[in-house]
Design an enzyme around this catalytic site. Structure first.
Site, PDB file in Angstrom:
ATOM      1  N   GLU A 139      -4.148   3.671   6.502  1.00 58.61           N
ATOM      2  CA  GLU A 139      -4.101   3.364   5.067  1.00 58.61           C
ATOM      3  C   GLU A 139      -4.730   4.519   4.286  1.00 58.61           C
ATOM      4  O   GLU A 139      -4.279   4.865   3.201  1.00 58.61           O
ATOM      5  CB  GLU A 139      -4.861   2.062   4.781  1.00 58.61           C
ATOM      6  CG  GLU A 139      -4.885   1.702   3.302  1.00 58.61           C
ATOM      7  CD  GLU A 139      -5.272   0.271   3.040  1.00 58.61           C
ATOM      8  OE1 GLU A 139      -4.972  -0.617   3.868  1.00 58.61           O
ATOM      9  OE2 GLU A 139      -5.877   0.037   1.972  1.00 58.61           O
ATOM     10  N   ARG A 167       0.818  -1.231   0.000  1.00 65.59           N
ATOM     11  CA  ARG A 167       0.000   0.000   0.000  1.00 65.59           C
ATOM     12  C   ARG A 167       0.850   1.278   0.000  1.00 65.59           C
ATOM     13  O   ARG A 167       0.513   2.260   0.675  1.00 65.59           O
ATOM     14  CB  ARG A 167      -0.949   0.023   1.213  1.00 65.59           C
ATOM     15  CG  ARG A 167      -1.905  -1.130   1.276  1.00 65.59           C
ATOM     16  CD  ARG A 167      -2.918  -1.153   0.149  1.00 65.59           C
ATOM     17  NE  ARG A 167      -3.611  -2.426   0.201  1.00 65.59           N
ATOM     18  CZ  ARG A 167      -3.241  -3.507  -0.495  1.00 65.59           C
ATOM     19  NH1 ARG A 167      -2.226  -3.450  -1.351  1.00 65.59           N
ATOM     20  NH2 ARG A 167      -3.893  -4.631  -0.379  1.00 65.59           N
ATOM     21  N   SER A 205     -10.660   0.073   3.961  1.00 62.91           N
ATOM     22  CA  SER A 205      -9.914  -0.180   5.198  1.00 62.91           C
ATOM     23  C   SER A 205      -9.219   1.094   5.659  1.00 62.91           C
ATOM     24  O   SER A 205      -8.482   1.713   4.886  1.00 62.91           O
ATOM     25  CB  SER A 205      -8.846  -1.255   4.962  1.00 62.91           C
ATOM     26  OG  SER A 205      -9.480  -2.471   4.679  1.00 62.91           O
TER      27      SER A 205
HETATM   28  C1  LIG Z   1     -15.611   0.256  -0.323  1.00 66.19           C
HETATM   29  C2  LIG Z   1     -14.130   0.434  -0.515  1.00 66.19           C
HETATM   30  C3  LIG Z   1     -13.305  -0.675  -0.645  1.00 66.19           C
HETATM   31  C4  LIG Z   1     -11.926  -0.521  -0.810  1.00 66.19           C
HETATM   32  N1  LIG Z   1     -11.154  -1.640  -0.917  1.00 66.19           N
HETATM   33  C5  LIG Z   1      -9.821  -1.507  -1.129  1.00 66.19           C
HETATM   34  C6  LIG Z   1      -8.993  -2.664  -1.272  1.00 66.19           C
HETATM   35  O1  LIG Z   1      -9.445  -3.810  -1.240  1.00 66.19           O
HETATM   36  N2  LIG Z   1      -7.664  -2.472  -1.465  1.00 66.19           N
HETATM   37  C7  LIG Z   1      -7.111  -1.220  -1.542  1.00 66.19           C
HETATM   38  O2  LIG Z   1      -5.900  -1.118  -1.749  1.00 66.19           O
HETATM   39  N3  LIG Z   1      -7.880  -0.121  -1.400  1.00 66.19           N
HETATM   40  C8  LIG Z   1      -9.205  -0.223  -1.194  1.00 66.19           C
HETATM   41  N4  LIG Z   1      -9.976   0.898  -1.047  1.00 66.19           N
HETATM   42  C9  LIG Z   1      -9.333   2.222  -1.046  1.00 66.19           C
HETATM   43  C10 LIG Z   1      -9.275   2.924  -2.429  1.00 66.19           C
HETATM   44  O3  LIG Z   1     -10.349   2.505  -3.236  1.00 66.19           O
HETATM   45  C11 LIG Z   1      -7.951   2.667  -3.139  1.00 66.19           C
HETATM   46  O4  LIG Z   1      -6.873   3.186  -2.403  1.00 66.19           O
HETATM   47  C12 LIG Z   1      -7.960   3.302  -4.551  1.00 66.19           C
HETATM   48  O5  LIG Z   1      -6.877   2.828  -5.275  1.00 66.19           O
HETATM   49  C13 LIG Z   1      -7.909   4.826  -4.524  1.00 66.19           C
HETATM   50  O6  LIG Z   1      -8.162   5.270  -5.841  1.00 66.19           O
HETATM   51  P1  LIG Z   1      -8.833   6.694  -6.108  1.00 66.19           P
HETATM   52  O7  LIG Z   1      -8.888   6.914  -7.561  1.00 66.19           O
HETATM   53  O8  LIG Z   1     -10.125   6.791  -5.392  1.00 66.19           O
HETATM   54  O9  LIG Z   1      -7.744   7.643  -5.455  1.00 66.19           O
HETATM   55  P2  LIG Z   1      -7.981   8.898  -4.502  1.00 66.19           P
HETATM   56  O10 LIG Z   1      -8.576   8.442  -3.229  1.00 66.19           O
HETATM   57  O11 LIG Z   1      -8.676   9.954  -5.260  1.00 66.19           O
HETATM   58  O12 LIG Z   1      -6.485   9.335  -4.253  1.00 66.19           O
HETATM   59  C14 LIG Z   1      -5.621   8.489  -3.514  1.00 66.19           C
HETATM   60  C15 LIG Z   1      -4.189   8.996  -3.682  1.00 66.19           C
HETATM   61  O13 LIG Z   1      -3.795   8.814  -5.021  1.00 66.19           O
HETATM   62  C16 LIG Z   1      -3.281  10.033  -5.546  1.00 66.19           C
HETATM   63  N5  LIG Z   1      -3.597  10.059  -6.977  1.00 66.19           N
HETATM   64  C17 LIG Z   1      -4.803   9.885  -7.557  1.00 66.19           C
HETATM   65  N6  LIG Z   1      -4.682   9.941  -8.891  1.00 66.19           N
HETATM   66  C18 LIG Z   1      -3.380  10.174  -9.153  1.00 66.19           C
HETATM   67  C19 LIG Z   1      -2.625  10.346 -10.349  1.00 66.19           C
HETATM   68  N7  LIG Z   1      -3.192  10.293 -11.566  1.00 66.19           N
HETATM   69  N8  LIG Z   1      -1.299  10.567 -10.239  1.00 66.19           N
HETATM   70  C20 LIG Z   1      -0.700  10.619  -9.032  1.00 66.19           C
HETATM   71  N9  LIG Z   1      -1.343  10.449  -7.865  1.00 66.19           N
HETATM   72  C21 LIG Z   1      -2.674  10.237  -7.935  1.00 66.19           C
HETATM   73  C22 LIG Z   1      -3.994  11.119  -4.768  1.00 66.19           C
HETATM   74  O14 LIG Z   1      -3.272  12.324  -4.784  1.00 66.19           O
HETATM   75  C23 LIG Z   1      -4.036  10.499  -3.398  1.00 66.19           C
HETATM   76  O15 LIG Z   1      -2.804  10.709  -2.742  1.00 66.19           O
HETATM   77  C24 LIG Z   1     -11.354   0.768  -0.871  1.00 66.19           C
HETATM   78  C25 LIG Z   1     -12.198   1.892  -0.765  1.00 66.19           C
HETATM   79  C26 LIG Z   1     -13.557   1.721  -0.578  1.00 66.19           C
HETATM   80  C27 LIG Z   1     -14.448   2.936  -0.491  1.00 66.19           C
END
Ligand SMILES: Cc1cc2nc3c(=O)[nH]c(=O)nc-3n(C[C@H](O)[C@H](O)[C@H](O)COP(=O)(O)OP(=O)(O)OC[C@H]3O[C@@H](n4cnc5c(N)ncnc54)[C@H](O)[C@@H]3O)c2cc1C
Length: 321
Positions: free
Chosen positions: A314, A194, A244
């Site tokens: 996380e 992560r 999480s």
């Molecule tokens: C119901 C639920 C279940 C989940 N299950 C999991 C799981 O099983 N495993 C897991 O790892 N996570 C899980 N997550 C957390 C989350 O979905 C992941 O971390 C996901 O990858 C975040 O993606 P996002 O596009 O929403 O990023 P955001 O939340 O919008 O951003 C996260 C980070 O990424 C950076 N970022 C975003 N886009 C870019 C880009 N293009 N370039 C550089 N940096 C960037 C942002 O600046 C920020 O620091 C879950 C979340 C929810 C709500």
């Protein structure tokens, strides 16, 4: 605890007045094809449905818009944060000073190859998983049920116990902190559990090359269905959450630690430790970021007091407090 990173071109922090922000918004609007909003509530753009207003909120139409926005922020002295689907973020009630750039649903083109794909950072993982089943490519199953974009996944090295997105990366095109387009190798992300070094390098991913394995479509689909069912039985996937909240320590799952400590159902106002999964903290409807932070601190201290385990966040906490 993790206090969030700026994913953007470096900018000196300059406090902007409301008038300056409005003028900057009007100016940026003339430079872009995409949308610019002033004072946009971040609760609309996070899966927690929590968060105060971003000074400027931009949805670039394309790569050129993105580059223009990042340069604009740097030149004006605005801090800048690039987000995907806001599914790993807890934005404070005071909102975010400067510019928030949301890539999804744009910059989401996908080119499927025989053994992989070129994918835009704004592409949703759920869409990729579905299309990978249709074209018969295996690998993305490890992201089933993660409601993020490819960019967010690459930044957080998102994954499950079946693997992480970093395992699939061949390379990526990024806009570096100095505004230059660069090619990154997989090694440059320095992936571990992560974690990637994208945030600390302040680079923005535009697209990535993923390696996947050709496989029978029915087999990929069956695996996806199996994993999806497993998740929905264990996790409150319909609730407003960021997944999480804590990383799993080496020896035991964070959810188990909190469950055994009796955290399930504990509430601070409308913020609640899910009764289904103790590592999911949910917004029951009107939770504030302050209440969610208080619940997070309570859960953290509970794990420490009962088992001596110092749980690490996380999710990312961002914004003005
Ligand atoms: C119901 C639920 C279940 C989940 N299950 C999991 C799981 O099983 N495993 C897991 O790892 N996570 C899980 N997550 C957390 C989350 O979905 C992941 O971390 C996901 O990858 C975040 O993606 P996002 O596009 O929403 O990023 P955001 O939340 O919008 O951003 C996260 C980070 O990424 C950076 N970022 C975003 N886009 C870019 C880009 N293009 N370039 C550089 N940096 C960037 C942002 O600046 C920020 O620091 C879950 C979340 C929810 C709500």
């Amino acid at each position: 605890m993790n206090t969030g990173q700026q994913t953007c071109i470096a900018a000196p922090l300059v406090v902007q007045s409301r008038r300056q922000i409005e003028l900057a918004g009007a100016e940026l609007t003339t430079l872009l094809r995409g949308r610019v909003r002033v004072g946009e509530p971040m609760a609309r753009h996070t899966t927690f449905r929590i968060g105060g207003a971003a000074d400027l909120f931009v949805q670039p139409h394309d790569e050129e818009d993105l580059a223009t926005t990042l340069r604009f922020a740097r030149d004006k002295g605005f801090p800048c944060k690039v987000i995907g689907n806001g599914s790993n973020l807890l934005v404070s009630d005071g909102g975010i000073r400067g510019v928030v750039v949301r890539l999804a649903p744009r910059l989401a083109d996908v080119e499927w190859l025989e053994d992989g794909a070129h994918v835009g950072a704004g592409a949703r993982l759920a869409t990729l998983v579905k299309q990978a089943c249709e074209v018969g490519l295996s690998g993305l199953e490890s992201t089933v049920g993660i409601p993020g974009t490819l960019g967010g996944a690459l930044a957080t090295n998102a994954g499950t116990d079946t693997g992480s997105i970093g395992d699939l990366v061949v390379g990526a095109t990024v806009l570096d902190h100095d505004g230059e387009l660069r090619q990154w190798t997989a090694e440059q992300f320095a992936y571990r559990y992560r974690h990637s070094n994208l945030g600390s390098s302040r680079a923005t991913v535009i697209r990535a090359h993923l390696k996947l394995e050709p496989a029978a479509k029915d087999d990929v689909l069956a695996k996806v269905d199996r994993l999806r069912q497993k998740r929905s039985g264990r996790q409150p996937l319909r609730a407003w959450s960021a997944g999480s909240v804590f990383k799993n320590p080496r020896a035991v799952a964070a959810g188990k630690v909190l469950d055994r400590a009796g955290a399930k159902g504990h509430r601070v106002d409308d913020a609640e430790v899910s009764r289904k999964h103790a590592n999911f903290l949910i917004n029951r409807g009107h939770a504030t970021a302050a209440a969610m932070r208080e619940l997070i601190a309570w859960a953290h201290d509970l794990g420490l007091a009962r088992y001596g385990i110092d749980l690490e966040l996380e999710i990312e906490l961002i914004g003005e407090r």
